[in-house]
Design a protein around this motif. Structure first.
Motif, PDB file in Angstrom:
ATOM      1  N   LEU A   1      -8.938   7.351  10.964  1.00 45.00           N
ATOM      2  CA  LEU A   1      -7.922   8.181  11.612  1.00 45.00           C
ATOM      3  C   LEU A   1      -8.090   9.627  11.137  1.00 45.00           C
ATOM      4  CD1 LEU A   1      -5.382   8.479  13.378  1.00 45.00           C
ATOM      5  CD2 LEU A   1      -4.016   7.870  11.370  1.00 45.00           C
ATOM      6  N   VAL A   2      -8.408  10.518  12.080  1.00 44.57           N
ATOM      7  CA  VAL A   2      -8.571  11.939  11.774  1.00 44.57           C
ATOM      8  C   VAL A   2      -7.284  12.670  12.129  1.00 44.57           C
ATOM      9  CG1 VAL A   2      -9.845  14.056  12.331  1.00 44.57           C
ATOM     10  CG2 VAL A   2     -11.068  11.865  12.108  1.00 44.57           C
TER      11      VAL A   2
ATOM     12  N   ILE B   1       0.857  -1.187   0.000  1.00 46.49           N
ATOM     13  CA  ILE B   1       0.000   0.000   0.000  1.00 46.49           C
ATOM     14  C   ILE B   1       0.891   1.234   0.000  1.00 46.49           C
ATOM     15  CG2 ILE B   1      -1.794   1.266   1.255  1.00 46.49           C
ATOM     16  CD1 ILE B   1      -2.312  -1.560   2.697  1.00 46.49           C
ATOM     17  N   HIS B   2       0.909   1.967  -1.113  1.00 42.08           N
ATOM     18  CA  HIS B   2       1.657   3.221  -1.155  1.00 42.08           C
ATOM     19  C   HIS B   2       0.844   4.323  -0.474  1.00 42.08           C
ATOM     20  CE1 HIS B   2       4.833   1.519  -3.471  1.00 42.08           C
ATOM     21  NE2 HIS B   2       4.091   1.295  -4.548  1.00 42.08           N
ATOM     22  N   ALA B   3       1.543   5.358   0.024  1.00 46.14           N
ATOM     23  CA  ALA B   3       0.883   6.425   0.808  1.00 46.14           C
ATOM     24  C   ALA B   3       0.110   5.802   1.957  1.00 46.14           C
ATOM     25  CB  ALA B   3      -0.022   7.280  -0.078  1.00 46.14           C
ATOM     26  N   GLY B   4       0.817   4.965   2.707  1.00 47.51           N
ATOM     27  CA  GLY B   4       0.171   4.178   3.757  1.00 47.51           C
ATOM     28  C   GLY B   4      -0.453   4.994   4.867  1.00 47.51           C
ATOM     29  N   ALA B   5      -0.014   6.232   5.067  1.00 48.02           N
ATOM     30  CA  ALA B   5      -0.565   7.066   6.143  1.00 48.02           C
ATOM     31  C   ALA B   5      -1.658   8.011   5.647  1.00 48.02           C
ATOM     32  CB  ALA B   5       0.544   7.868   6.824  1.00 48.02           C
ATOM     33  N   SER B   6      -2.048   7.886   4.385  1.00 48.77           N
ATOM     34  CA  SER B   6      -3.163   8.679   3.856  1.00 48.77           C
ATOM     35  C   SER B   6      -4.477   8.091   4.375  1.00 48.77           C
ATOM     36  CB  SER B   6      -3.154   8.652   2.330  1.00 48.77           C
ATOM     37  OG  SER B   6      -3.420   7.331   1.870  1.00 48.77           O
TER      38      SER B   6
ATOM     39  N   ILE C   1      -4.601   4.192   5.470  1.00 43.96           N
ATOM     40  CA  ILE C   1      -4.970   3.718   6.808  1.00 43.96           C
ATOM     41  C   ILE C   1      -6.177   2.794   6.732  1.00 43.96           C
ATOM     42  CG2 ILE C   1      -5.879   4.451   9.048  1.00 43.96           C
ATOM     43  CD1 ILE C   1      -2.899   4.994   8.824  1.00 43.96           C
ATOM     44  N   ALA C   2      -7.139   3.125   5.857  1.00 47.87           N
ATOM     45  CA  ALA C   2      -8.296   2.244   5.665  1.00 47.87           C
ATOM     46  C   ALA C   2      -7.873   0.912   5.052  1.00 47.87           C
ATOM     47  CB  ALA C   2      -9.322   2.936   4.767  1.00 47.87           C
ATOM     48  N   ALA C   3      -7.014   0.971   4.035  1.00 49.76           N
ATOM     49  CA  ALA C   3      -6.592  -0.248   3.339  1.00 49.76           C
ATOM     50  C   ALA C   3      -5.850  -1.204   4.282  1.00 49.76           C
ATOM     51  CB  ALA C   3      -5.717   0.101   2.143  1.00 49.76           C
TER      52      ALA C   3
END
Length: 332
Positions: free
Chosen positions: A300-301, A146-151, A155-157
């Motif tokens: 995650l907000v 999962i690229h951009a894992g903290a987007s 986070i959902a993925a």
């Protein structure tokens, strides 16, 4: 009503809060009084004039919203009543005090969840869900990069891959972001700025690579993606943050892996397909957001901005500062 608005394409400084006409629900539509919306990359692109809304959609920004049912249009089938707490994925119009939504697109907000938290669910979680299950056909035990894992989608993925009993691996650009992905359940995470993620992924998977890649980066990652894609792997492209140009022998490399490339844009899906994703998500995933569910899923907000600070919210996302979702709170 008040809404996020811009008169001409350009930078965040073009955004402001404007008084516009309140919409009226049409046949089979529900009017939602919006408490919170959330920011997405599509909003930034639309503001720059590079991603117009679909034909017939609102030209107001905002692809998701959480609030209460304020009015039922003619022909509604009684699924909802005035005062119900709901959230929805939209084709536009979410960053305003009111938005009209086809009644079938509404989802109930899980018990004990705030409007702020709920606004962080529809776009990111439905995107991740349809990429993994409808496009990628994820299977138990598979490895997913999962690229951009903290987007928001990242986070959902991570959590949806875990829910599918598969193995999430991520890339991110800071140690703080990698820590957030680990907290969300990532089995491994690599800093793409100072590590060759393809080498690290191959080492972690003992040379076998990953079965699925969720890629919102595009052009600049193609070679490393193919390096760590397993035989018969699925490379799913849903964004082009680095552009769409590829320089090199992509097709021969893909052929040697018997790999496949899939592409997807949730906003441009037809209504029937979008409804399928949403109904499946509501039935199979939404119950896990309820307090006490096991496993317990959580949006995650990152931060909350009032509507009149919409320009600052855009700047935060453009600078890649956020971990999770940026939420826009509507004026009461």
């Amino acid at each position: 009503m008040l809404a996020a608005y811009f008169d001409c394409p350009g930078g965040p400084e073009n955004l402001y809060m404007k008084e516009v006409m309140k919409p009226h629900p049409g046949e089979g539509e529900v009017l939602v009084k919006v408490s919170a919306s959330a920011l997405n990359r599509a909003d930034l692109l639309q503001r720059r004039g590079k991603y117009p809304p679909p034909k017939g959609a609102s030209d107001i920004l905002g692809l998701e919203a959480a609030g209460i049912v304020a009015e039922l249009g003619p022909g509604c089938k009684g699924h909802w009543k005035i005062g119900d707490a709901v959230m929805a994925l939209l084709s536009g119009g979410g960053q305003a005090q009111y938005v009209t939504v086809p009644e079938g697109y509404l989802m109930p907000i899980p018990n004990e969840m705030t409007f702020i938290q709920a606004a962080a669910i529809p776009e990111a979680w439905l995107t991740a869900f349809q990429l993994l299950h409808f496009v990628g056909k994820i299977q138990k035990g598979e490895r997913v990069l999962i690229h951009a894992g903290a987007s928001g989608v990242g986070i959902a993925a991570i959590q949806l891959v875990k829910l599918a009993k598969a193995i999430p691996i991520v890339t991110a650009g800071t140690q703080e972001k990698l820590k957030a992905t680990a907290n969300a359940g990532a089995a491994a995470g690599f800093n793409y700025k100072n590590e060759d993620f393809s080498e690290k992924v191959l080492a972690f998977t003992q040379g076998s690579g990953v079965d699925i890649i969720l890629d919102c980066v595009g052009g600049s990652y193609w070679e490393k993606n193919l390096n760590c894609l397993s035989t018969d792997g699925r490379w799913i492209i849903y964004g082009l943050l680095s552009g769409g140009h590829v320089h090199g022998d992509l097709l021969a490399r893909l052929l040697s892996k018997r790999g496949s490339i899939h592409t997807s844009l949730l906003r441009s899906r037809d209504k029937e397909a979008s409804n399928d994703y949403q109904q499946s998500f509501t039935a199979n995933v939404l119950p896990y957001f309820t307090e006490g569910a096991s496993p317990h899923l959580q949006p995650l907000v990152d931060s909350v901005y009032p509507l009149h600070e919409i320009a600052e919210a855009h700047r935060t996302m453009e600078e890649n500062k956020n971990i999770g979702k940026i939420v826009i709170e509507m004026p009461v």
